[in-house]
Design an enzyme around this catalytic site. Structure first.
Site, PDB file in Angstrom:
ATOM      1  CG  ASN A  81      11.620  -9.464  -0.777  1.00  9.42           C
ATOM      2  OD1 ASN A  81      12.357 -10.460  -1.416  1.00  9.42           O
ATOM      3  ND2 ASN A  81      10.073  -9.682  -0.421  1.00  9.42           N
ATOM      4  CD1 TRP A  82      14.738  -5.815  -4.858  1.00  9.71           C
ATOM      5  CD2 TRP A  82      16.174  -7.044  -6.970  1.00  9.71           C
ATOM      6  NE1 TRP A  82      16.029  -5.199  -5.787  1.00  9.71           N
ATOM      7  CE2 TRP A  82      17.019  -5.510  -6.716  1.00  9.71           C
ATOM      8  CE3 TRP A  82      17.979  -7.994  -7.017  1.00  9.71           C
ATOM      9  CZ2 TRP A  82      18.543  -5.350  -6.537  1.00  9.71           C
ATOM     10  CZ3 TRP A  82      18.664  -7.595  -8.146  1.00  9.71           C
ATOM     11  CH2 TRP A  82      19.315  -6.404  -8.264  1.00  9.71           C
ATOM     12  CE  LYS A  83       7.513  -9.259  -2.500  1.00  7.93           C
ATOM     13  NZ  LYS A  83       5.702  -8.778  -2.506  1.00  7.93           N
ATOM     14  CG  HIS A  96       8.565 -12.353   3.144  1.00  9.82           C
ATOM     15  ND1 HIS A  96       7.177 -12.461   1.906  1.00  9.82           N
ATOM     16  CD2 HIS A  96       8.605 -10.742   3.022  1.00  9.82           C
ATOM     17  CE1 HIS A  96       6.514 -11.863   1.506  1.00  9.82           C
ATOM     18  NE2 HIS A  96       7.728 -10.687   1.449  1.00  9.82           N
ATOM     19  CD  GLU A 126       5.251 -12.390  -1.823  1.00  8.65           C
ATOM     20  OE1 GLU A 126       6.447 -12.484  -2.024  1.00  8.65           O
ATOM     21  OE2 GLU A 126       5.424 -11.644  -1.303  1.00  8.65           O
ATOM     22  CD  GLU A 139       7.064  -7.570   4.863  1.00  9.00           C
ATOM     23  OE1 GLU A 139       7.426  -6.343   3.923  1.00  9.00           O
ATOM     24  OE2 GLU A 139       7.405  -8.520   4.349  1.00  9.00           O
ATOM     25  N   GLY A 178       2.092  -5.930  -1.329  1.00  7.05           N
ATOM     26  CA  GLY A 178       1.986  -6.581  -2.867  1.00  7.05           C
ATOM     27  C   GLY A 178      -0.156  -6.030  -3.405  1.00  7.05           C
ATOM     28  CB  SER A 216       1.744  -1.240  -0.133  1.00  3.97           C
ATOM     29  OG  SER A 216       0.826  -2.176  -0.652  1.00  3.97           O
ATOM     30  N   GLY A 246       8.966  -4.125  -1.200  1.00  2.00           N
ATOM     31  CA  GLY A 246       8.717  -5.765  -2.428  1.00  2.00           C
ATOM     32  C   GLY A 246       9.098  -4.629  -3.896  1.00  2.00           C
ATOM     33  N   GLY A 247       7.494  -4.024  -4.265  1.00  2.00           N
ATOM     34  CA  GLY A 247       7.159  -3.723  -5.469  1.00  2.00           C
ATOM     35  C   GLY A 247       8.145  -2.578  -6.173  1.00  2.00           C
TER      36      GLY A 247
END
Ligand code: PEP
Length: 259
Positions: free
Chosen positions: A9-11, A95, A97, A167, A173, A213, A234-235
């Site tokens: 997930n590159w956001k 998600h 977010e 999640e 994150g 994470s 993600g990150g």
């Protein structure tokens, strides 16, 4: 029965040049992934460019969100039909977010899941509790509500085409990942609910990913849990080397699948 899956997930990261470079590097590092399916979910603006680079590669293309209608006066939105046109095979829905920053409701998420399925996209439904909800002992109540709202009412065949991602919001994150035991406990609970919504057989076939994470140095023990069928990353998916390592460490041993 379940081949693990790792989803990047590159956001809201990746202008075209960066997206192309990252895709190329991941594709080169995962030419023929064994025992794991891999998907990249870039921002909408990079989907076309990433699709081109993934042509002929086993890596799948996915999106991070979609609307529930096919077309219409919905300024700024993108429909599942449009995503399917671009070659997307999956779409992340609900998600945290989206739920927390953009105030997406369970009802909207339910409609998005149904719309994705109508267009043969695999919905990756995200569920997870906040730190405060966990502290109050509400983890199971929260994830149950989100799962039932997102997938309730689907027939067994549609349910079998969904993927769930647990999640915990407090782990996204933050560098604080759930322990394998904490994640496995929730995954087991979710699988029990899937049995109720469809059947034991369907529940056994649905992948439940862990996200929060995930990094190269913590993915090993998570991947070894029988109830954890891969990761939503993600990150660490923004660095080709980290993501490739996570994908390789998530692969089922000797190409076997989880049961
Ligand atoms: C995510 O965006 O779904 C996620 C899990 O992010 P991170 O890996 O950075 O915690």
């Amino acid at each position: 029965m379940r081949t693990p899956m790792v989803v990047a997930n590159w956001k809201m990261h990746g202008r075209l040049a960066e997206a192309r470079e990252l895709t190329q590097a991941v594709r080169d590092g995962l030419k023929r992934p064994r025992g794991v399916e891999v998907a990249l979910c870039p921002p909408f603006t990079a989907l076309g460019a990433v699709a081109e680079i993934l042509t002929g590669s086993p890596l799948l293309l996915g999106a991070q969100n979609c609307h529930w209608e096919d077309t219409g006066a919905f300024t700024g939105e993108v429909s599942p039909a449009m995503l399917a046109d671009l070659g997307c095979r999956l779409v992340i829905i609900g998600h945290s977010e989206r739920r927390h920053i953009f105030r997406e409701t369970d009802e909207e998420i339910r409609r998005k899941v149904a719309a994705a399925l109508r267009h043969r996209l695999q919905p990756v439904l995200c569920v997870g509790e906040t730190a405060e909800e966990r502290r109050q002992g509400l983890t199971f109540t929260v994830v149950e509500g989100q799962l039932r709202a997102g997938l309730g009412g689907l027939g067994a065949e549609d349910l079998a085409r969904c993927t769930v991602a647990y999640e915990p919001v407090w782990a996204i994150g933050t560098g604080l990942n759930a322990t394998p035991g904490q994640a496995a406990e929730v995954h087991g609970y979710l699988r029990g609910l899937l049995s109720e919504l469809a059947s034991k057989e369907v529940a056994q076939s649905v992948r439940i990913l862990y996200g929060g994470s995930v990094k190269p140095d913590n993915v090993g023990p998570l991947a070894q849990e029988p109830e954890i069928d891969g990761a939503l990353v993600g990150g660490a998916s923004l660095q080709a080397a980290s993501f490739i390592t996570i994908a390789k460490k998530s692969a089922a041993k000797s190409g076997a699948s989880k049961e």
